[in-house]
Write an enzyme that holds these catalytic residues in place. Sequence first.
Site, PDB file in Angstrom:
ATOM      1  N   LYS A 116       3.674  -0.583  -8.760  1.00 24.11           N
ATOM      2  CA  LYS A 116       2.280  -0.348  -8.350  1.00 24.11           C
ATOM      3  C   LYS A 116       1.772  -1.324  -7.287  1.00 24.11           C
ATOM      4  O   LYS A 116       0.985  -0.944  -6.433  1.00 24.11           O
ATOM      5  CB  LYS A 116       1.353  -0.440  -9.573  1.00 24.11           C
ATOM      6  CG  LYS A 116       1.581   0.667 -10.579  1.00 24.11           C
ATOM      7  CD  LYS A 116       0.570   0.558 -11.699  1.00 24.11           C
ATOM      8  CE  LYS A 116       0.888   1.497 -12.836  1.00 24.11           C
ATOM      9  NZ  LYS A 116      -0.148   1.512 -13.862  1.00 24.11           N
ATOM     10  N   ASP A 165      -6.084   4.351 -12.552  1.00 21.32           N
ATOM     11  CA  ASP A 165      -6.057   3.621 -13.825  1.00 21.32           C
ATOM     12  C   ASP A 165      -7.451   3.163 -14.259  1.00 21.32           C
ATOM     13  O   ASP A 165      -7.794   3.201 -15.447  1.00 21.32           O
ATOM     14  CB  ASP A 165      -5.128   2.398 -13.729  1.00 21.32           C
ATOM     15  CG  ASP A 165      -3.657   2.780 -13.723  1.00 21.32           C
ATOM     16  OD1 ASP A 165      -3.309   3.828 -14.301  1.00 21.32           O
ATOM     17  OD2 ASP A 165      -2.857   2.024 -13.140  1.00 21.32           O
TER      18      ASP A 165
END
Length: 279
Positions: A71, A107
Amino acid sequence: MRIDGETRVVGVFGDPIKHSASPAMHNAAFEKLRLNWRYLPFHVLPDKLEAALHGVRDMGLVGVNLTVPHKIFALALVDEVDPVARQLGAVNTVHVVDGRLVGHNTDGYGLVKALREAFGLRLKGKRVTIIGAGGAGRAVTVQCAMEGVAELCLFNRTTSKAEELARELHNDFGSVQVTVGLPASRCDLLINATSVGLRAGDPSPIARTVLAKHTFVLDMIYRPVDTKLLRDAKRAGCRVTDGLGMLLHQGARAFEIWTGRKAPVEVMRSALRRAVHTR
Ligand code: ATR
């Protein structure tokens, strides 16, 4: 199941990837909406991420999710980073738009939705303790600051990492009061963003004495379902939730970015539960 010349492909890159529950969740959604799309897991090693992302664009995939450990590295590898991903310092969803790789982060959205769903909780004005200052800890901490929490208490095994994060928050979100160390006073919400609890038999990442009855507890771990932290918290009278809600809602948002369609959240939730609980 038909796969033909018109099948559109999305997927997830991770290392490891074998246990990902995301394919089950997304493929159930495609089936429900009768979309000729498929979601595939890809085992991509860190030093192959750049080539794999070029492959996403060059082979005409719609996009991919990124999971551990990709990420943060992906920030520098996409053509464009949307402002939320830039602020969170990580990309978990890539969408190919006109041949360009656009990086998003869903997220934080997943966290906000999961808290509202599990506890009816809004972050604005709350006192929040976050355990963990790695990639996941950083993303949830910054999301909390963006939502306007009043106080953040950061706790990490390696204190210097929590201090570094606190300095960044101080620069970017001056109105949030940030402390480093165990919470000295009561907090409304406690989040575990460490990997402690992933293995059966793991201890809790914090002492039981820190848990007070009025504190909501979210453990980002979703497998095993019942971590030591969640067991301790329940015993202390706290309301608790695991990481499944976050996983679901970050996935639903990614689905919407790729397809432009409203995600069938309940279908995705059932598929996710089945995938997680039958392993
Ligand atoms: P992720 O992307 O999942 O956040 P990460 O960036 O490697 O992964 O971060 C892992 C987090 O779990 C860190 O906060 C780490 O603490 P350190 O910064 O001190 O390494 C925490 N962690 C991992 N194992 C731990 C353990 N045994 N005890 C306490 N914290 C641990």
